[in-house]
Design a protein around this motif. Sequence first.
Motif, PDB file in Angstrom:
ATOM      1  N   PRO A   1      45.272  41.581  24.586  1.00  0.00           N
ATOM      2  CA  PRO A   1      45.562  42.978  24.929  1.00  0.00           C
ATOM      3  C   PRO A   1      44.655  43.456  26.060  1.00  0.00           C
ATOM      4  CG  PRO A   1      44.495  42.814  22.761  1.00  0.00           C
ATOM      5  CD  PRO A   1      44.595  41.428  23.298  1.00  0.00           C
ATOM      6  N   VAL A   2      45.204  44.249  26.949  1.00  0.00           N
ATOM      7  CA  VAL A   2      44.414  44.793  28.071  1.00  0.00           C
ATOM      8  C   VAL A   2      44.450  46.319  27.930  1.00  0.00           C
ATOM      9  CG1 VAL A   2      44.089  44.778  30.570  1.00  0.00           C
ATOM     10  CG2 VAL A   2      45.277  42.856  29.474  1.00  0.00           C
ATOM     11  N   HIS A   3      43.308  46.903  27.646  1.00  0.00           N
ATOM     12  CA  HIS A   3      43.279  48.349  27.361  1.00  0.00           C
ATOM     13  C   HIS A   3      43.218  49.129  28.675  1.00  0.00           C
ATOM     14  CE1 HIS A   3      42.478  46.771  23.401  1.00  0.00           C
ATOM     15  NE2 HIS A   3      41.214  46.502  23.632  1.00  0.00           N
TER      16      HIS A   3
ATOM     17  N   ASN B   1      33.911  50.321  40.327  1.00  0.00           N
ATOM     18  CA  ASN B   1      34.717  51.462  39.881  1.00  0.00           C
ATOM     19  C   ASN B   1      34.667  51.672  38.364  1.00  0.00           C
ATOM     20  OD1 ASN B   1      36.161  49.246  39.061  1.00  0.00           O
ATOM     21  ND2 ASN B   1      38.047  49.764  40.145  1.00  0.00           N
ATOM     22  N   LYS B   2      33.945  50.825  37.639  1.00  0.00           N
ATOM     23  CA  LYS B   2      33.968  50.912  36.176  1.00  0.00           C
ATOM     24  C   LYS B   2      32.991  51.979  35.663  1.00  0.00           C
ATOM     25  CE  LYS B   2      37.108  47.747  35.574  1.00  0.00           C
ATOM     26  NZ  LYS B   2      37.529  47.519  36.965  1.00  0.00           N
ATOM     27  N   LEU B   3      33.052  52.249  34.341  1.00  0.00           N
ATOM     28  CA  LEU B   3      32.237  53.327  33.759  1.00  0.00           C
ATOM     29  C   LEU B   3      30.764  53.124  34.084  1.00  0.00           C
ATOM     30  CD1 LEU B   3      32.126  55.851  31.896  1.00  0.00           C
ATOM     31  CD2 LEU B   3      31.764  54.280  29.995  1.00  0.00           C
TER      32      LEU B   3
ATOM     33  N   LEU C   1      51.703  44.757  32.903  1.00  0.00           N
ATOM     34  CA  LEU C   1      51.178  45.980  33.525  1.00  0.00           C
ATOM     35  C   LEU C   1      49.655  45.966  33.397  1.00  0.00           C
ATOM     36  CD1 LEU C   1      52.405  48.701  34.766  1.00  0.00           C
ATOM     37  CD2 LEU C   1      51.616  49.742  32.644  1.00  0.00           C
ATOM     38  N   THR C   2      49.019  45.324  34.346  1.00  0.00           N
ATOM     39  CA  THR C   2      47.564  45.160  34.317  1.00  0.00           C
ATOM     40  C   THR C   2      47.074  44.778  35.702  1.00  0.00           C
ATOM     41  OG1 THR C   2      45.760  43.768  33.483  1.00  0.00           O
ATOM     42  CG2 THR C   2      47.909  42.756  33.509  1.00  0.00           C
ATOM     43  N   PHE C   3      45.776  44.929  35.917  1.00  0.00           N
ATOM     44  CA  PHE C   3      45.178  44.281  37.076  1.00  0.00           C
ATOM     45  C   PHE C   3      45.360  42.773  36.847  1.00  0.00           C
ATOM     46  CE2 PHE C   3      41.316  42.773  39.451  1.00  0.00           C
ATOM     47  CZ  PHE C   3      41.812  43.084  40.699  1.00  0.00           C
ATOM     48  N   ILE C   4      45.422  42.000  37.923  1.00  0.00           N
ATOM     49  CA  ILE C   4      45.844  40.597  37.801  1.00  0.00           C
ATOM     50  C   ILE C   4      44.823  39.665  37.126  1.00  0.00           C
ATOM     51  CG2 ILE C   4      45.016  39.793  40.066  1.00  0.00           C
ATOM     52  CD1 ILE C   4      47.840  38.344  40.269  1.00  0.00           C
ATOM     53  N   SER C   5      43.548  40.085  37.048  1.00  0.00           N
ATOM     54  CA  SER C   5      42.496  39.183  36.549  1.00  0.00           C
ATOM     55  C   SER C   5      42.816  38.427  35.256  1.00  0.00           C
ATOM     56  CB  SER C   5      41.201  39.949  36.323  1.00  0.00           C
ATOM     57  OG  SER C   5      40.586  40.187  37.517  1.00  0.00           O
ATOM     58  N   PRO C   6      43.180  39.139  34.176  1.00  0.00           N
ATOM     59  CA  PRO C   6      43.397  38.389  32.937  1.00  0.00           C
ATOM     60  C   PRO C   6      44.478  37.324  33.075  1.00  0.00           C
ATOM     61  CG  PRO C   6      44.151  40.668  32.719  1.00  0.00           C
ATOM     62  CD  PRO C   6      43.395  40.581  33.997  1.00  0.00           C
ATOM     63  N   ILE C   7      45.504  37.630  33.878  1.00  0.00           N
ATOM     64  CA  ILE C   7      46.610  36.676  34.055  1.00  0.00           C
ATOM     65  C   ILE C   7      46.097  35.451  34.823  1.00  0.00           C
ATOM     66  CG2 ILE C   7      49.017  36.442  34.809  1.00  0.00           C
ATOM     67  CD1 ILE C   7      48.561  38.975  33.065  1.00  0.00           C
TER      68      ILE C   7
ATOM     69  N   GLU D   1      40.185  40.551  23.740  1.00  0.00           N
ATOM     70  CA  GLU D   1      40.415  41.897  24.277  1.00  0.00           C
ATOM     71  C   GLU D   1      39.894  41.999  25.706  1.00  0.00           C
ATOM     72  OE1 GLU D   1      39.461  45.458  21.729  1.00  0.00           O
ATOM     73  OE2 GLU D   1      38.623  43.889  20.494  1.00  0.00           O
ATOM     74  N   ASP D   2      40.756  42.401  26.613  1.00  0.00           N
ATOM     75  CA  ASP D   2      40.295  42.763  27.950  1.00  0.00           C
ATOM     76  C   ASP D   2      39.956  44.249  27.891  1.00  0.00           C
ATOM     77  OD1 ASP D   2      40.005  43.688  30.525  1.00  0.00           O
ATOM     78  OD2 ASP D   2      41.466  42.300  31.382  1.00  0.00           O
ATOM     79  N   ALA D   3      38.670  44.512  27.662  1.00  0.00           N
ATOM     80  CA  ALA D   3      38.208  45.907  27.532  1.00  0.00           C
ATOM     81  C   ALA D   3      37.482  46.346  28.806  1.00  0.00           C
ATOM     82  CB  ALA D   3      37.306  46.033  26.317  1.00  0.00           C
TER      83      ALA D   3
ATOM     84  N   ALA E   1      28.779  44.041  40.912  1.00  0.00           N
ATOM     85  CA  ALA E   1      29.763  43.113  40.350  1.00  0.00           C
ATOM     86  C   ALA E   1      29.120  42.538  39.099  1.00  0.00           C
ATOM     87  CB  ALA E   1      30.088  42.001  41.325  1.00  0.00           C
ATOM     88  N   GLY E   2      29.904  42.393  38.063  1.00  0.00           N
ATOM     89  CA  GLY E   2      29.331  41.843  36.837  1.00  0.00           C
ATOM     90  C   GLY E   2      30.303  41.955  35.679  1.00  0.00           C
ATOM     91  N   GLY E   3      29.972  41.285  34.600  1.00  0.00           N
ATOM     92  CA  GLY E   3      30.830  41.336  33.425  1.00  0.00           C
ATOM     93  C   GLY E   3      30.050  41.011  32.167  1.00  0.00           C
TER      94      GLY E   3
HETATM   95  C1  LIG Z   1      42.136  45.131  33.474  1.00  0.00           C
HETATM   96  C2  LIG Z   1      41.097  44.366  34.236  1.00  0.00           C
HETATM   97  N1  LIG Z   1      40.779  43.126  33.834  1.00  0.00           N
HETATM   98  C3  LIG Z   1      39.846  42.402  34.460  1.00  0.00           C
HETATM   99  C4  LIG Z   1      39.161  42.910  35.547  1.00  0.00           C
HETATM  100  C5  LIG Z   1      38.210  42.003  36.239  1.00  0.00           C
HETATM  101  O1  LIG Z   1      36.955  42.466  36.404  1.00  0.00           O
HETATM  102  P1  LIG Z   1      36.086  41.998  37.667  1.00  0.00           P
HETATM  103  O2  LIG Z   1      36.599  42.741  38.864  1.00  0.00           O
HETATM  104  O3  LIG Z   1      34.714  42.411  37.275  1.00  0.00           O
HETATM  105  O4  LIG Z   1      36.222  40.534  37.799  1.00  0.00           O
HETATM  106  C6  LIG Z   1      39.464  44.213  36.000  1.00  0.00           C
HETATM  107  C7  LIG Z   1      38.844  44.864  37.126  1.00  0.00           C
HETATM  108  O5  LIG Z   1      38.132  44.814  37.890  1.00  0.00           O
HETATM  109  C8  LIG Z   1      40.445  44.947  35.326  1.00  0.00           C
HETATM  110  O6  LIG Z   1      40.766  46.179  35.716  1.00  0.00           O
END
Ligand SMILES: Cc1ncc(COP(=O)(O)O)c(C=O)c1O
Length: 367
Positions: A125-127, A180-182, A79-85, A151-153, A187-189
């Motif tokens: 873990p994905v918060h 959409n982030k805080l 149950l997460t956005f697909i990125s970490p997977i 941690e996926d924070a 785009a960035g991380g």
């Molecule tokens: C839970 C989660 N992990 C990873 C990401 C990946 O971040 P980005 O879109 O900046 O690549 C997002 C969202 O965008 C996310 O919601």
Amino acid sequence: MIPLCIPEIRGNEWKYVKDCIDTNWVSSVGSYVNLFEKRFSEYVHSESAVVTNNGTAALQLALVTLGIGAGDEVIVPSLTFISPINTIKYVGAEPVFVDVCRDTFVMDAEKIESLITPKTKAIMPVHIYGHPADMDRIMEIAQKHNLFVIEDATEALGSTYKGKMAGTIGHMGCYSFNGNKLITTGAGGMFVTNNLEYGTRAKFLSTQTKVVTENKAFYHPEVGYNFRMPNLLAAFGVAQLENVEEYLKVKKENAVYYNEFLSEAHGITLPIEKDNVENCFWLYSILVEEEYGITRDELIQKLNEEKIEARPFFMPIHGMPPYSDCTHGDLSVTGELYARGINLPSSVGLKKEDIEAVCNVIKKYAK
Ligand SMILES: Cc1ncc(COP(=O)(O)O)c(C=O)c1O
């Protein structure tokens, strides 16, 4: 339309970006890149921070820094956005899906151990939506089985767990500055760690493992990555970070308004904040229970008809074609939350009247 979650740009963004343009420092080196990393690590209290071109790259960077790859397994929620997977796949490892908790929506630490095999290398873990997972228990399991914790924070900037910032409790943590982030950089991380060796290695890997020789040639001893953020965006990020506390305060106030307006809505379960946790309420999220007047999808439809954007929870990843063969444990809570969850409008710019309008629609269809 009351949007789900849009950026708030009201500080020094233009001034700092203009400074980059005026001085010609627009690309991936420049003082704002270093400043953003420094200010961010000061804000979250991490020893090291490496800025990246998006949150997905930060997660991949964490995995490659730890040398996780082919033949390895990483335990992660479905149950997460697909990125970490996806990042687990990018490095050649395999995701193993663990269930989530019904009240916090995040990884159920008690279901981790049964999924550990000799191939397991890390827990991720994905918060989601802002509530941190039970990090004490996750770290305890990781220590017992000699595993890393990433941690996926990305959705939990500003949330805390026992006074520590989400993202700084595991061996590594990652954030996203998607629109959409805080806080956003378009785009960035950011990758953070309290281990300076990992921090140095991550910076090296994220900048093409570039070594400048005495005669100014480039030498690359390993395969590296171009995960760099341009100075232009870092300048934007420095300005956003100056307002992060203010944005956080508004998100929390908005959650209190939602809680008040929805307190009597029969059949609606409100999000929680566990003891010793501060939830940033990145997306204020509710569950539509069986006893509510209409179904979850019908409620989303009604909200949309009233020009209110609302979205169902993440569709579980284990049901999607690239990941349908992956190992997983019992995912019954994951399935249930997907069927019941709705994210409600949560922008920093949301007004109390907007929240009341959203809640009035929800209350109208309660039995
Ligand atoms: C839970 C989660 N992990 C990873 C990401 C990946 O971040 P980005 O879109 O900046 O690549 C997002 C969202 O965008 C996310 O919601």
